[in-house]
Design an enzyme around this catalytic site. Structure first.
Site, PDB file in Angstrom:
ATOM      1  N   ASP A 173     -37.934-102.303-117.045  1.00 14.79           N
ATOM      2  CA  ASP A 173     -38.512-102.709-118.540  1.00 14.79           C
ATOM      3  C   ASP A 173     -38.680-101.526-119.524  1.00 14.79           C
ATOM      4  OD1 ASP A 173     -40.746-101.995-117.217  1.00 14.79           O
ATOM      5  OD2 ASP A 173     -41.966-103.523-117.718  1.00 14.79           O
ATOM      6  N   TYR A 251     -41.801 -92.247-120.251  1.00 19.47           N
ATOM      7  CA  TYR A 251     -41.927 -91.453-119.202  1.00 19.47           C
ATOM      8  C   TYR A 251     -41.683 -89.901-119.631  1.00 19.47           C
ATOM      9  CZ  TYR A 251     -43.058 -94.866-115.710  1.00 19.47           C
ATOM     10  OH  TYR A 251     -43.611 -96.105-115.046  1.00 19.47           O
TER      11      TYR A 251
END
Length: 460
Positions: A173, A251
């Site tokens: 997601d 990330y």
């Protein structure tokens, strides 16, 4: 159609069930039965109690839902006759995540479950199980589509595709969440914005934001206030985003601010605090214990724990960036389960949808071979997910993608051959591990922490 959820006792399963219940109100919902499969009967009972409360609320508002739910503890029984499989397993459970983090931190490198050393450890012990799931699916449900939630999602999807071909699609997601936040920052409706995104799972960039016939990303990058109004803008800083000319997946903070991220986590641990995995172990153990003891309150217990989980997501990174708070809109779920259901609807109804998912490259990203699983926009319909060609990666983007893909291939090779040598190369060549000596320490540490890896990697 029948949907099997592997890892059916997992904490986020109620999000999927909630979305499926909402889908039944459309009148043409493709899924009529859900099979929850988990090896932990206690977790199945607790999640089952949450689902029962969700069904009670649905029944009171809309009548009896046209969605049956049953539980299985055996893989073959769960897969028999399935049309769609959601694979959301966690090999080693949350205690395994704690060890992934702690061994890395003890060696002086980042401890995170999907990035760097922790992701390599997680992949080494997950691929054998993912391979078994792929083979059993091919045998018991050869016509089924597999939607892979299991992390590291790109790596696991690539390993499963060796058995299932294009019938496995990995989801995350993060790209759609990034696109949604960027669109809102410009006052645009996210539903009407086209995203140019490319990379690997947890290693990609939003390179275009198309609305009203033009790319609006340059407008966003030029607007200091707009850039500072959403999470990634605050996490990376407007000046770095302008230097990149793109919006990185959250990330990538572990790569771009590796020292700061490591220092923030180390400071937390040195002060007697918990790693992210330890936080989740405590939180989820309390939920599963209390839900089993008080099933009538299971939904409230779960929702409270879910909100706490969302509020503390990537807390160390946000603290390292100066105390970035999460946006209210991102705390209600609606992430990965919505991507998974969008994939399922597109396939089941043959309603073409443009979605960012993890699939075999097939020429989408130049410089990677056709079987390398990448995270790119795809056209999804009854034939599966077809990757759309994306523009060439920049030299910086390509170098990171190539390096991490090489690490993933070493992990696959280590599990395939049972050899520790490719595993050592994976640790040593990852961009976040800067020493062969440290790589040896990591490999030895994980072999000690996870005795089952001795069976996965019995050879030098």
């Amino acid at each position: 159609m029948r949907l099997a959820i592997l890892g059916g006792g997992g904490f986020r399963v109620p999000l999927v069930h909630r979305a499926l219940l909402a889908d039944t109100l459309r009148g043409d919902a493709p899924i009529t039965e859900v099979v929850l499969c988990d090896t932990d009967a206690r977790r199945l009972r607790a999640i089952g109690a949450v689902l029962d409360r969700q069904r009670d609320a649905h029944r009171a508002a809309h009548g009896e839902p046209g969605l049956a739910v049953r539980a299985e503890t055996g893989l073959a029984a769960a897969l028999d006759g399935c049309d769609i499989v959601f694979s959301a397993i966690r090999v080693g459970g949350m205690p395994g995540r704690v060890l992934d983090e702690r061994v890395a931190l003890a060696a002086g490198v980042l401890g995170q479950e999907t990035v760097g050393a922790g992701g390599i450890s997680y992949g080494l012990r997950t691929l054998p199980v993912a391979g078994e799931i792929a083979r059993t699916t091919a045998e018991r449900a050869p016509g089924a589509w597999v939607v892979n939630f299991t992390n590291p999602a790109g790596l696991v999807t690539e390993a499963m595709s060796a058995v299932l071909g294009d019938r496995v699609i990995g989801i995350c997601d993060s790209p759609v969440g990034l696109g949604r936040r960027a669109a809102r920052a410009l006052g645009l409706d996210p539903a009407g914005v086209g995203l140019d995104y490319a990379g690997l799972n947890h290693l990609g960039w939003l390179r275009g934001l198309h609305a009203d016939g033009r790319d609006r990303l340059p407008d966003l990058l030029a607007d200091e206030a707009a850039l500072s109004s959403f999470e990634e803008g605050r996490l990376f800083g407007p000046s770095w985003l302008r230097a990149l000319g793109a919006l990185p997946n959250e990330y990538l903070h572990y790569y771009y601010m590796a020292r700061e991220s490591r220092a923030s986590i180390a400071e937390t641990v040195a002060g007697g605090g918990e790693t992210r995995g330890e936080q989740l172990v405590d939180q989820q153990e309390a939920f599963y214990r209390d839900a089993a003891a008080r099933p009538a309150e299971a939904y409230e217990l779960w929702d409270r724990a879910r909100l706490e989980r969302e509020e503390t997501y990537m807390a160390d990174n946000r603290r390292a960036a100066g105390g970035v708070e999460r946006d209210e809109e991102d705390l209600d779920g609606g992430g990965y389960e919505q991507v998974a259901l969008a994939v399922m609807r597109a396939i089941a109804r043959d309603e073409p949808a443009r979605l960012i998912v993890n699939v075999r490259n097939r020429g989408a990203i130049a410089g990677l071979d056709g079987d390398a699983v990448v995270e790119v926009p795809c056209l999804v319909d009854a034939a599966g997910a077809g990757p759309l060609a994306v523009g060439a990666l920049t030299g910086h983007q390509s170098s990171l993608v190539q390096a991490v893909k090489a690490v993933e291939r070493e992990i696959v090779d280590a599990v395939r051959t049972g050899s520790r040598t490719p595993a050592l190369r994976a640790f040593a060549t990852h961009p976040l591990v800067d020493s062969v000596a440290t790589a040896r320490t990591l490999l030895d540490g994980y072999l000690k922490a996870f005795p089952e890896l001795e069976r996965v990697l019995p050879r030098p």
